[in-house]
Every structure is written in C-alpha cells, then in structure tokens.
Design a protein around this motif. Structure first.
Motif, PDB file in Angstrom:
ATOM      1  N   ARG A  23       0.833  -1.336   0.157  1.00 52.51           N
ATOM      2  CA  ARG A  23       0.014   0.023   0.038  1.00 52.51           C
ATOM      3  C   ARG A  23       0.882   1.166   0.124  1.00 52.51           C
ATOM      4  O   ARG A  23       0.579   2.209   0.342  1.00 52.51           O
ATOM      5  N   GLY A  24       2.032   1.190  -0.512  1.00 51.37           N
ATOM      6  CA  GLY A  24       2.985   2.444  -0.692  1.00 51.37           C
ATOM      7  C   GLY A  24       3.498   2.749   0.580  1.00 51.37           C
ATOM      8  O   GLY A  24       4.168   1.886   1.516  1.00 51.37           O
ATOM      9  N   GLU A  25       3.718   3.930   0.936  1.00 51.39           N
ATOM     10  CA  GLU A  25       4.327   4.551   1.924  1.00 51.39           C
ATOM     11  C   GLU A  25       3.807   4.043   3.306  1.00 51.39           C
ATOM     12  O   GLU A  25       4.782   4.013   4.239  1.00 51.39           O
ATOM     13  N   LYS A  26       2.555   3.841   3.448  1.00 51.52           N
ATOM     14  CA  LYS A  26       2.055   3.193   4.613  1.00 51.52           C
ATOM     15  C   LYS A  26       2.444   1.846   4.966  1.00 51.52           C
ATOM     16  O   LYS A  26       2.363   1.339   6.236  1.00 51.52           O
ATOM     17  N   GLY A  27       3.006   0.969   3.958  1.00 55.31           N
ATOM     18  CA  GLY A  27       3.711  -0.304   4.036  1.00 55.31           C
ATOM     19  C   GLY A  27       2.522  -1.499   3.516  1.00 55.31           C
ATOM     20  O   GLY A  27       1.750  -1.138   2.560  1.00 55.31           O
ATOM     21  N   TRP A  28       2.532  -2.550   3.756  1.00 54.38           N
ATOM     22  CA  TRP A  28       1.598  -3.689   3.531  1.00 54.38           C
ATOM     23  C   TRP A  28       0.559  -3.951   4.313  1.00 54.38           C
ATOM     24  O   TRP A  28       0.747  -3.839   5.696  1.00 54.38           O
ATOM     25  N   ARG A  29      -0.558  -4.514   3.702  1.00 52.12           N
ATOM     26  CA  ARG A  29      -1.618  -4.596   4.660  1.00 52.12           C
ATOM     27  C   ARG A  29      -2.213  -5.835   4.034  1.00 52.12           C
ATOM     28  O   ARG A  29      -2.351  -6.099   2.990  1.00 52.12           O
ATOM     29  N   ARG A  30      -3.033  -6.547   5.044  1.00 52.73           N
ATOM     30  CA  ARG A  30      -3.518  -7.864   4.588  1.00 52.73           C
ATOM     31  C   ARG A  30      -4.787  -7.686   4.026  1.00 52.73           C
ATOM     32  O   ARG A  30      -5.674  -6.846   4.526  1.00 52.73           O
ATOM     33  N   VAL A  31      -5.188  -8.475   3.022  1.00 57.12           N
ATOM     34  CA  VAL A  31      -6.885  -8.352   2.287  1.00 57.12           C
ATOM     35  C   VAL A  31      -7.104  -9.707   2.513  1.00 57.12           C
ATOM     36  O   VAL A  31      -6.463 -10.817   2.183  1.00 57.12           O
ATOM     37  N   VAL A  32      -8.480  -9.926   2.670  1.00 57.38           N
ATOM     38  CA  VAL A  32      -9.076 -11.162   2.766  1.00 57.38           C
ATOM     39  C   VAL A  32     -10.897 -10.805   2.051  1.00 57.38           C
ATOM     40  O   VAL A  32     -10.893  -9.913   1.672  1.00 57.38           O
ATOM     41  N   ALA A  33     -11.348 -12.091   1.797  1.00 58.13           N
ATOM     42  CA  ALA A  33     -12.293 -12.186   1.091  1.00 58.13           C
ATOM     43  C   ALA A  33     -13.640 -11.687   2.259  1.00 58.13           C
ATOM     44  O   ALA A  33     -13.255 -11.946   3.345  1.00 58.13           O
ATOM     45  N   SER A  34     -14.633 -11.154   1.530  1.00 58.74           N
ATOM     46  CA  SER A  34     -15.718 -10.689   2.476  1.00 58.74           C
ATOM     47  C   SER A  34     -16.997 -11.247   1.683  1.00 58.74           C
ATOM     48  O   SER A  34     -17.735 -10.515   1.168  1.00 58.74           O
ATOM     49  N   PRO A  35     -17.127 -12.717   1.705  1.00 58.33           N
ATOM     50  CA  PRO A  35     -18.366 -13.121   1.000  1.00 58.33           C
ATOM     51  C   PRO A  35     -19.656 -13.043   1.614  1.00 58.33           C
ATOM     52  O   PRO A  35     -19.862 -12.388   2.685  1.00 58.33           O
ATOM     53  N   GLU A  36     -20.656 -13.010   0.565  1.00 57.20           N
ATOM     54  CA  GLU A  36     -22.075 -13.051   1.186  1.00 57.20           C
ATOM     55  C   GLU A  36     -22.680 -14.180   2.040  1.00 57.20           C
ATOM     56  O   GLU A  36     -22.218 -15.310   1.790  1.00 57.20           O
ATOM     57  N   PRO A  37     -23.132 -13.619   3.233  1.00 52.11           N
ATOM     58  CA  PRO A  37     -23.695 -14.780   3.966  1.00 52.11           C
ATOM     59  C   PRO A  37     -25.027 -15.481   3.419  1.00 52.11           C
ATOM     60  O   PRO A  37     -25.995 -14.507   3.015  1.00 52.11           O
ATOM     61  N   LEU A  38     -24.965 -16.699   3.448  1.00 53.77           N
ATOM     62  CA  LEU A  38     -26.113 -17.432   2.748  1.00 53.77           C
ATOM     63  C   LEU A  38     -27.343 -18.038   3.723  1.00 53.77           C
ATOM     64  O   LEU A  38     -28.465 -18.132   3.515  1.00 53.77           O
ATOM     65  N   GLU A  39     -26.622 -18.597   5.037  1.00 50.24           N
ATOM     66  CA  GLU A  39     -27.544 -19.087   5.789  1.00 50.24           C
ATOM     67  C   GLU A  39     -26.781 -19.406   6.969  1.00 50.24           C
ATOM     68  O   GLU A  39     -25.603 -19.173   7.405  1.00 50.24           O
ATOM     69  N   ILE A  40     -27.496 -18.944   8.167  1.00 52.41           N
ATOM     70  CA  ILE A  40     -27.019 -19.265   9.598  1.00 52.41           C
ATOM     71  C   ILE A  40     -27.172 -20.385   9.905  1.00 52.41           C
ATOM     72  O   ILE A  40     -28.337 -20.916  10.276  1.00 52.41           O
ATOM     73  N   LEU A  41     -25.991 -21.365  10.157  1.00 52.21           N
ATOM     74  CA  LEU A  41     -26.175 -22.892  10.230  1.00 52.21           C
ATOM     75  C   LEU A  41     -26.753 -22.967  11.797  1.00 52.21           C
ATOM     76  O   LEU A  41     -27.545 -24.119  11.977  1.00 52.21           O
ATOM     77  N   ASP A  42     -26.519 -22.322  12.691  1.00 49.62           N
ATOM     78  CA  ASP A  42     -26.988 -22.350  14.060  1.00 49.62           C
ATOM     79  C   ASP A  42     -28.318 -21.908  14.557  1.00 49.62           C
ATOM     80  O   ASP A  42     -28.359 -21.725  15.808  1.00 49.62           O
ATOM     81  N   ALA A  43     -28.850 -21.269  13.545  1.00 48.39           N
ATOM     82  CA  ALA A  43     -30.067 -20.481  13.710  1.00 48.39           C
ATOM     83  C   ALA A  43     -31.025 -21.252  14.655  1.00 48.39           C
ATOM     84  O   ALA A  43     -31.783 -20.935  15.611  1.00 48.39           O
ATOM     85  N   PRO A  44     -31.188 -22.848  14.604  1.00 48.50           N
ATOM     86  CA  PRO A  44     -32.167 -23.466  15.276  1.00 48.50           C
ATOM     87  C   PRO A  44     -31.892 -23.518  16.634  1.00 48.50           C
ATOM     88  O   PRO A  44     -32.948 -23.201  17.538  1.00 48.50           O
ATOM     89  N   ALA A  45     -30.617 -23.483  17.065  1.00 47.49           N
ATOM     90  CA  ALA A  45     -30.281 -23.338  18.555  1.00 47.49           C
ATOM     91  C   ALA A  45     -30.636 -22.346  18.922  1.00 47.49           C
ATOM     92  O   ALA A  45     -31.188 -21.846  20.201  1.00 47.49           O
ATOM     93  N   VAL A  46     -30.285 -20.799  18.070  1.00 49.00           N
ATOM     94  CA  VAL A  46     -30.671 -19.716  18.976  1.00 49.00           C
ATOM     95  C   VAL A  46     -32.282 -19.579  19.076  1.00 49.00           C
ATOM     96  O   VAL A  46     -32.746 -19.215  19.960  1.00 49.00           O
ATOM     97  N   ARG A  47     -32.914 -20.069  18.156  1.00 45.42           N
ATOM     98  CA  ARG A  47     -34.622 -19.924  18.175  1.00 45.42           C
ATOM     99  C   ARG A  47     -35.095 -20.623  19.368  1.00 45.42           C
ATOM    100  O   ARG A  47     -35.805 -20.499  20.242  1.00 45.42           O
ATOM    101  N   ALA A  48     -34.443 -21.924  19.521  1.00 45.22           N
ATOM    102  CA  ALA A  48     -34.712 -22.749  20.609  1.00 45.22           C
ATOM    103  C   ALA A  48     -34.412 -22.263  22.189  1.00 45.22           C
ATOM    104  O   ALA A  48     -35.122 -22.206  22.942  1.00 45.22           O
TER     105      ALA A  48
END
Length: 315
Positions: free
Chosen positions: A151-176
């Motif tokens: 990133r130039g003068e500031k140095g190097w920075r990590r980048v990662v994916a930010s994918p779309e959430p499709l399903e909350i797998l543990d939502a049934p436990a939250v609801r219960a």
C-alpha cells in the motif's frame, strides 16, 4: 415482540477506540443497560455484535509470534472472539437485569454462517484487515499463506475475502433458546464463515463476513420483527460532513435504496447498515432502525415515526 440488536464492534471499546480488557468490560456494561431496559419493557432480545477491534488484537498477536508459532486462521479468530465477547456481554447483561430484579437467563451460541465456496470474494480478496507492516514482516505472513498488498508509504496490509452470508447454520439453536426464555448472544462478527463440502461436512475459511449483513440474515432467520442496528450516530445522514447535512428520519425501503444509489452512504461505514436494514424489511420484517445506544430504547418502544433514529419501513 422480538428484537434483533446488532452492536458495532466499536461499541465494545472506549471512546478513543481502545480495546483493553477493562475498556471492553466497561463498554459492555453501557450497552447491556440498554438491552436490560428493552427486556424490562417486555421485548424478547437477541444480540449480535461486531468483533473488528477484537480480531485486530488477535491478528497483532499472530504477527508478533509468526516466527515462533503458525498464525491462527481467521475462522478461529472469529470463534474465539464470539465466545469471549459473549462471555463479557452475558456477565454485563445479568448484572443489569439483577439491578432491575428481572430473572432472565442468558446464553451465547458460537455461530457459523455458510458462504459459497465460489463467491467472487475468494477470487479477488479486497477487504483490508489489521495493521500496516513493513515488507519483511508481511512476507513472513505470506509464507504462511496469507494475502498481503503493498500500500505504498504506509506499508503492506492484509486483504481477505468478504463473502455474502447465505445461511446461519446454528439459527435453530438460537431460536430454541429464545423460545425457552433465554436472552441470546449469537452470530458475532457476522458469523464464522464456513463452506459446505459435497459430502455435507463444513469447514471454516479465511474470510470476514460483514456483521450488518449477517445481522439482517440472523434477524430474518430467528423471526425477529424489528432489527436495530446500533452505531455511534443517531441517524443515517445525507451529505455527511457537509454544511447541509441532513438526518434521514422515516423512510421506505425504495426511498432509502434510491438515496444509497446516489452515493450518500459510505461503503466502509453506513453503507452496509443501510443495505442490511433494507434487506431485513424486504424479507418481511416490520421495520429496521439505525441509531445509537442512548436512543435505542426510544427507537424501539416509540410508535413508528415518533422515535429517534432512521426508521426503515416497507413500501
């Protein structure tokens, strides 16, 4: 009425952004006072939260120790911070409830969010996380499989994916748990990102899910009627930072989407909150509110259109 409250990660730091243990405990106490007030008003509340500062702390530990032990992957960082912040929030909420002589149990669910293995974000990681590092330190982490950019003068920075959430797998436990009378903390940081293999198994991936989009999906999944996105300002704002800045009050989904298309809401701050509010109402939620903690209770308990904050309603 069931309310899903999404707290920003910075709601767990002090006013200067410090995330020392004592700062986080104190901030949790402030946030949970508002939650206890909602419970006292008769609402069922599910809490979710950001975890950016907390994951950032773990990433620094990764970097400092990279020459000694392998870095902990991001999905593990998410799981660790979900559990830690859940513990802190439960302690704070139970203290707030006790002061009101309210007997409600609390629980934290370490929560996974399914994403698509072929999400575009994995092909072109672009979300910056963590601090800037000099090239030699960044290259050591690249050897551990991480993606870093110059990133130039500031140095190097990590980048990662930010994918779309499709399903909350543990939502049934939250609801219960909610149906059993618990106040639940869940899906922190947008959820631990996982993908499902052909054999049905799931495994974590190096990614960061937007916590507001995760909150909207969780709210829909646990059948919340109201989504409240807590932030550090009382409203979404048009022409933010300009002399003619204007608070957005009551607005329909289509009106808010039109304002977003005009470029009013920054992608790194208010933009995801606006998108999350729109998605929740479009999916059948009665309303979504964007506001700050001091106005939280009034935003939820006041009649629609008479509270405080940006109120998003169906068309």
């Amino acid at each position: 009425m069931r309310v899903l409250l999404a707290l920003g990660g910075n709601a767990m730091t002090n006013a200067e952004g410090r995330a020392r243990v004592e700062d986080q405990v104190a901030a949790a106490g402030v946030a949970m006072e508002a939650v206890a007030d909602l419970i006292a008003e008769g609402f069922d509340v599910v809490v979710t939260h950001g975890n950016g500062p907390q994951v950032g702390n773990l990433l620094v530990k990764n970097e400092v120790a990279a020459a000694v032990v392998p870095p902990v992957p991001l999905d593990w960082c998410g799981a660790q911070t979900q559990a830690t912040l859940g513990f802190v929030l439960m302690n704070a909420l139970e203290a707030s409830l006790a002061r009101r002589h309210l007997d409600r149990r609390t629980a934290t669910v370490v929560t996974r969010a399914r994403v698509a293995a072929d999400d575009e974000g994995f092909r072109t990681p672009s979300k910056p996380i963590g601090r800037f590092l000099p090239a030699d330190e960044a290259h050591l982490l690249v050897e551990h499989g991480e993606t870093w950019q110059d990133r130039g003068e500031k140095g190097w920075r990590r980048v990662v994916a930010s994918p779309e959430p499709l399903e909350i797998l543990d939502a049934p436990a939250v609801r219960a748990l909610v149906e059993a009378g618990f106040v639940v903390v869940a899906n922190g940081g947008g959820g631990i990102p996982v993908v499902r293999a052909e054999d049905g198994s799931v495994h974590g991936v190096e990614a960061v899910i937007d916590k507001d989009l995760g909150a909207a999906l969780l709210a829909e999944t646990v059948e919340a009627e109201v989504l409240v996105i807590g932030t550090d300002v009382s409203h979404a704002v048009l022409r933010f930072g300009q002399p003619d800045a204007e608070n957005v009050e009551t607005v329909t989904v289509s009106e808010l989407r039109a304002l977003a298309a005009e470029g009013h809401f920054a992608s790194g701050s208010m933009g995801p909150k606006v998108e999350a509010a729109c998605r929740f109402v479009e999916a059948g939620g009665s309303r979504a509110v964007i506001t700050d903690l001091p106005n939280l209770v009034a935003a939820v308990t006041s009649p629609p259109g008479q509270g405080v904050g940006t109120l998003v309603v169906p068309d």
